[in-house]
Design an enzyme around this catalytic site. Structure first.
Site, PDB file in Angstrom:
ATOM      1  N   ARG A   1      50.693   7.778 -65.037  1.00 39.83           N
ATOM      2  CA  ARG A   1      51.147   7.456 -66.388  1.00 39.83           C
ATOM      3  C   ARG A   1      52.639   7.758 -66.445  1.00 39.83           C
ATOM      4  NH1 ARG A   1      50.942  11.065 -71.553  1.00 39.83           N
ATOM      5  NH2 ARG A   1      51.641   9.544 -73.088  1.00 39.83           N
TER       6      ARG A   1
ATOM      7  N   HIS B   1      51.830   5.176 -76.511  1.00 39.36           N
ATOM      8  CA  HIS B   1      50.346   5.145 -76.507  1.00 39.36           C
ATOM      9  C   HIS B   1      49.831   3.749 -76.146  1.00 39.36           C
ATOM     10  CE1 HIS B   1      50.186   8.588 -79.723  1.00 39.36           C
ATOM     11  NE2 HIS B   1      50.026   9.105 -78.508  1.00 39.36           N
TER      12      HIS B   1
ATOM     13  N   ARG C   1      41.311  20.463 -86.967  1.00 38.05           N
ATOM     14  CA  ARG C   1      40.055  21.188 -87.268  1.00 38.05           C
ATOM     15  C   ARG C   1      40.302  22.399 -88.152  1.00 38.05           C
ATOM     16  NH1 ARG C   1      38.275  20.829 -81.120  1.00 38.05           N
ATOM     17  NH2 ARG C   1      40.530  21.010 -81.067  1.00 38.05           N
TER      18      ARG C   1
ATOM     19  N   HIS D   1      45.703   5.346 -83.282  1.00 37.53           N
ATOM     20  CA  HIS D   1      45.494   6.411 -82.280  1.00 37.53           C
ATOM     21  C   HIS D   1      45.952   7.714 -82.941  1.00 37.53           C
ATOM     22  CE1 HIS D   1      45.526   8.172 -78.116  1.00 37.53           C
ATOM     23  NE2 HIS D   1      46.203   9.070 -78.816  1.00 37.53           N
ATOM     24  N   LEU D   2      44.984   8.546 -83.310  1.00 30.14           N
ATOM     25  CA  LEU D   2      45.294   9.781 -84.030  1.00 30.14           C
ATOM     26  C   LEU D   2      44.885  10.975 -83.185  1.00 30.14           C
ATOM     27  CD1 LEU D   2      43.856   8.710 -87.525  1.00 30.14           C
ATOM     28  CD2 LEU D   2      46.144   8.272 -86.586  1.00 30.14           C
ATOM     29  N   GLY D   3      45.880  11.621 -82.578  1.00 27.96           N
ATOM     30  CA  GLY D   3      45.625  12.836 -81.806  1.00 27.96           C
ATOM     31  C   GLY D   3      46.716  13.819 -82.165  1.00 27.96           C
TER      32      GLY D   3
ATOM     33  N   ASN E   1      48.596  12.250 -64.626  1.00 30.75           N
ATOM     34  CA  ASN E   1      49.343  12.243 -65.885  1.00 30.75           C
ATOM     35  C   ASN E   1      50.103  13.560 -65.973  1.00 30.75           C
ATOM     36  OD1 ASN E   1      50.212  12.308 -68.517  1.00 30.75           O
ATOM     37  ND2 ASN E   1      48.230  11.827 -69.424  1.00 30.75           N
TER      38      ASN E   1
ATOM     39  N   GLU F   1      42.361   6.246 -71.481  1.00 28.54           N
ATOM     40  CA  GLU F   1      43.621   5.836 -70.856  1.00 28.54           C
ATOM     41  C   GLU F   1      43.540   5.910 -69.337  1.00 28.54           C
ATOM     42  OE1 GLU F   1      47.084   7.339 -73.636  1.00 28.54           O
ATOM     43  OE2 GLU F   1      45.302   8.561 -73.899  1.00 28.54           O
TER      44      GLU F   1
ATOM     45  N   ASP G   1      46.429  21.956 -85.639  1.00 28.56           N
ATOM     46  CA  ASP G   1      45.094  21.494 -85.249  1.00 28.56           C
ATOM     47  C   ASP G   1      44.334  21.022 -86.485  1.00 28.56           C
ATOM     48  OD1 ASP G   1      42.300  21.463 -84.480  1.00 28.56           O
ATOM     49  OD2 ASP G   1      42.957  22.499 -82.662  1.00 28.56           O
TER      50      ASP G   1
ATOM     51  N   GLY H   1      41.787  12.113 -80.517  1.00 30.70           N
ATOM     52  CA  GLY H   1      40.993  13.297 -80.870  1.00 30.70           C
ATOM     53  C   GLY H   1      40.618  13.349 -82.350  1.00 30.70           C
ATOM     54  N   ILE H   2      41.552  13.027 -83.241  1.00 24.12           N
ATOM     55  CA  ILE H   2      41.259  13.060 -84.681  1.00 24.12           C
ATOM     56  C   ILE H   2      40.499  11.791 -85.090  1.00 24.12           C
ATOM     57  CG2 ILE H   2      42.310  13.090 -86.985  1.00 24.12           C
ATOM     58  CD1 ILE H   2      44.661  14.696 -85.766  1.00 24.12           C
TER      59      ILE H   2
ATOM     60  N   ARG I   1      55.032  16.811 -85.184  1.00 29.38           N
ATOM     61  CA  ARG I   1      56.209  15.941 -85.399  1.00 29.38           C
ATOM     62  C   ARG I   1      56.219  15.436 -86.833  1.00 29.38           C
ATOM     63  NH1 ARG I   1      54.694  12.183 -80.475  1.00 29.38           N
ATOM     64  NH2 ARG I   1      54.036  13.901 -79.159  1.00 29.38           N
TER      65      ARG I   1
HETATM   66  P1  AMP Z   1      44.238  14.512 -78.712  1.00 31.76           P
HETATM   67  O1  AMP Z   1      45.741  14.689 -78.689  1.00 31.76           O
HETATM   68  O2  AMP Z   1      43.803  13.071 -78.694  1.00 31.76           O
HETATM   69  O3  AMP Z   1      43.521  15.354 -77.689  1.00 31.76           O
HETATM   70  O4  AMP Z   1      43.734  15.082 -80.132  1.00 31.76           O
HETATM   71  C1  AMP Z   1      43.937  16.399 -80.546  1.00 31.76           C
HETATM   72  C2  AMP Z   1      43.610  16.500 -82.036  1.00 31.76           C
HETATM   73  O5  AMP Z   1      42.236  16.130 -82.243  1.00 31.76           O
HETATM   74  C3  AMP Z   1      43.763  17.912 -82.616  1.00 31.76           C
HETATM   75  O6  AMP Z   1      44.438  17.848 -83.869  1.00 31.76           O
HETATM   76  C4  AMP Z   1      42.326  18.327 -82.845  1.00 31.76           C
HETATM   77  O7  AMP Z   1      42.216  19.192 -83.949  1.00 31.76           O
HETATM   78  C5  AMP Z   1      41.674  17.003 -83.188  1.00 31.76           C
HETATM   79  N1  AMP Z   1      40.219  17.126 -83.051  1.00 31.76           N
HETATM   80  C6  AMP Z   1      39.506  17.303 -81.915  1.00 31.76           C
HETATM   81  N2  AMP Z   1      38.185  17.446 -82.230  1.00 31.76           N
HETATM   82  C7  AMP Z   1      38.085  17.381 -83.580  1.00 31.76           C
HETATM   83  C8  AMP Z   1      37.012  17.461 -84.514  1.00 31.76           C
HETATM   84  N3  AMP Z   1      35.771  17.674 -84.118  1.00 31.76           N
HETATM   85  N4  AMP Z   1      37.282  17.321 -85.822  1.00 31.76           N
HETATM   86  C9  AMP Z   1      38.551  17.113 -86.251  1.00 31.76           C
HETATM   87  N5  AMP Z   1      39.614  17.025 -85.416  1.00 31.76           N
HETATM   88  C10 AMP Z   1      39.387  17.154 -84.117  1.00 31.76           C
END
Ligand code: AMP
Length: 401
Positions: free
Chosen positions: A89, A178, A283, A206-208, A10, A384, A281, A330-331, A239
């Site tokens: 990918r 995605h 978190r 899908h929330l990342g 990827n 993925e 982020d 991730g979220i 974004r």
């Molecule tokens: P990804 O793009 O799928 O890797 O997701 C990244 C996002 O996941 C970032 O905004 C991180 O802050 C969030 N994330 C990862 N671990 C946690 C957690 N334990 N609690 C809240 N958000 C998280």
């Protein structure tokens, strides 16, 4: 070790993720990521047999150097003989690719051509393909497209309210992204529901760092929140998601932004980062709410969650029935706060969370977070890489008859 293993690659503009996976068992033998490529700080981190090692990469610090490092690593670990294919990918497959595809010169030419629609992604995906071709001479290379799963969307979902010739002559339409993630979690949800995927209708969130929501009706993507580019849709890490297009003209004409500055503003300086003025982020924003009672962080989170809930609710117009809501990314996999706020706005759809279940299911766990009376709400960690390995291996098996 299983007979077949697929090296999944990827490639990003300055990074390259890889993993070696047996598609039959899902076993991952080695994985890693090269970061800060094209700078003197380039390094690669490899996870193998429970330990992690980080190594500085050598000149010219590019994707080829990273791929060569991976080849040497596999050789030294005695794994290279087992690599039966390389799965890539590829972000944009346009309308030409609704399936994984074995890469040849004509496929490479179309991936390059589709760079018009994904200038940040397709050219670097090609760099990864070229590097892997050089390093794994003679092995089949497969492209798995992020857009492919959404090619089942009907025209009412993918045509913009623009003059039609922009679609016919220039391919300006909604494509969605995605796809491998939405496909994977929808199929896992069908298993959880005990139904064939062809009869399963779910909404997947899908929330990342990037976020997208997809309506999947009887196993097929019928609408999704991202569009021509991954900028459309819900508010994301950096974004903006949907905005009034008039804002672009206002920025250029009244506030003297250049087109490049607008591009950067909408893609890199907006979203959670832009609203919170704190971080992209999730978190960090959660910590500010929970530990410091920060009201601005709280408002940021409310905006983020409301837009996701609104997108989910809008898909009631796209589905014939509604079996489950699925969170991933991730979220989606980790933030009980986001899930709680999103679902709180969706009571009219019959969704209620069990707060204890919601708190318990985090950090890679999967399971049900809704009450027993509610429409099902699931958390399913995405994978993925496994989808790319499975689809690469399937297409090669078909080709070999
Ligand atoms: P990804 O793009 O799928 O890797 O997701 C990244 C996002 O996941 C970032 O905004 C991180 O802050 C969030 N994330 C990862 N671990 C946690 C957690 N334990 N609690 C809240 N958000 C998280």
């Amino acid at each position: 070790m299983s007979e077949q293993t697929v090296l999944v690659i990827n490639c990003g503009s300055s990074s390259l993720k890889f993993s070696l996976i047996a598609p039959d068992s899902g076993e991952q033998f080695v994985s890693g990521v090269a970061e800060r490529l094209l700078t003197e700080q380039a390094f690669i981190k490899v996870s193998y047999q429970g330990s992690k090692q980080q190594t500085a990469l050598t000149e010219p610090f590019d994707h080829q150097v990273a791929v060569n490092f991976i080849v040497d690593f596999l050789q030294q670990a005695g794994l290279s003989e087992k690599v039966s294919a390389v799965g890539h990918r590829v972000v944009h497959g346009g309308e030409s690719y609704s399936q994984p595809t074995i890469i040849d010169d004509s496929v490479k030419a179309s991936i390059a051509d589709l760079g018009k629609l994904a200038p940040l992604h397709n050219p670097v995906n090609l760099i990864g393909i070229d590097a892997a071709e050089k390093a794994f001479d003679g092995l089949m290379q497969v492209a798995v497209f992020d857009t492919a799963f959404h090619q089942t969307m009907p025209s009412k979902a993918f045509i913009y309210g623009l003059p039609y010739h922009l679609y016919k002559q220039h391919g300006i339409r909604r494509y969605g992204f995605h796809g491998t993630s939405h496909y994977f979690v929808a199929n896992q949800a069908a298993k959880e529901l005990g139904k064939p995927i062809e009869q399963t209708s779910v909404i997947t969130a899908h929330l990342g760092n990037g976020c997208s929501v997809t309506a999947i009706d009887n196993g097929q993507s019928v609408d999704t929140s991202m569009g021509l580019t991954p900028l459309e849709g819900v508010v994301m890490g950096t974004r903006s998601g949907d905005i009034d297009p008039g804002i672009v003209f206002h920025l250029i004409e009244q506030l003297n932004y250049s087109p490049d500055a607008v591009n950067s503003l909408l893609n890199k300086e907006s979203g959670l980062l832009g609203i919170s003025q704190m971080s992209n982020d999730c978190r960090t924003i959660e910590d500010a709410i929970l530990e410091d009672n920060d009201t601005h962080a709280d408002m940021t989170m409310d905006i983020f969650c409301y837009r996701i809930a609104k997108s989910i609710a809008s898909y009631m117009a796209a589905l014939t029935h509604f079996d489950a809501l699925v969170f991933t990314g991730g979220i989606g996999e980790n933030s009980d706060l986001v899930r709680s706020r999103v679902v709180r706005s969706l009571a009219l759809l019959g969704l209620t969370l069990d707060e204890q279940r919601n708190t318990d299911i985090r950090f890679g766990k999967r399971g049900i977070i809704s009450t027993d009376e509610s429409v099902l709400c699931l958390v399913i960690p995405t994978n993925e890489e496994l989808v790319i390995a499975m689809q690469s291996s399937d297409i090669i098996a078909k080709q070999q008859g």
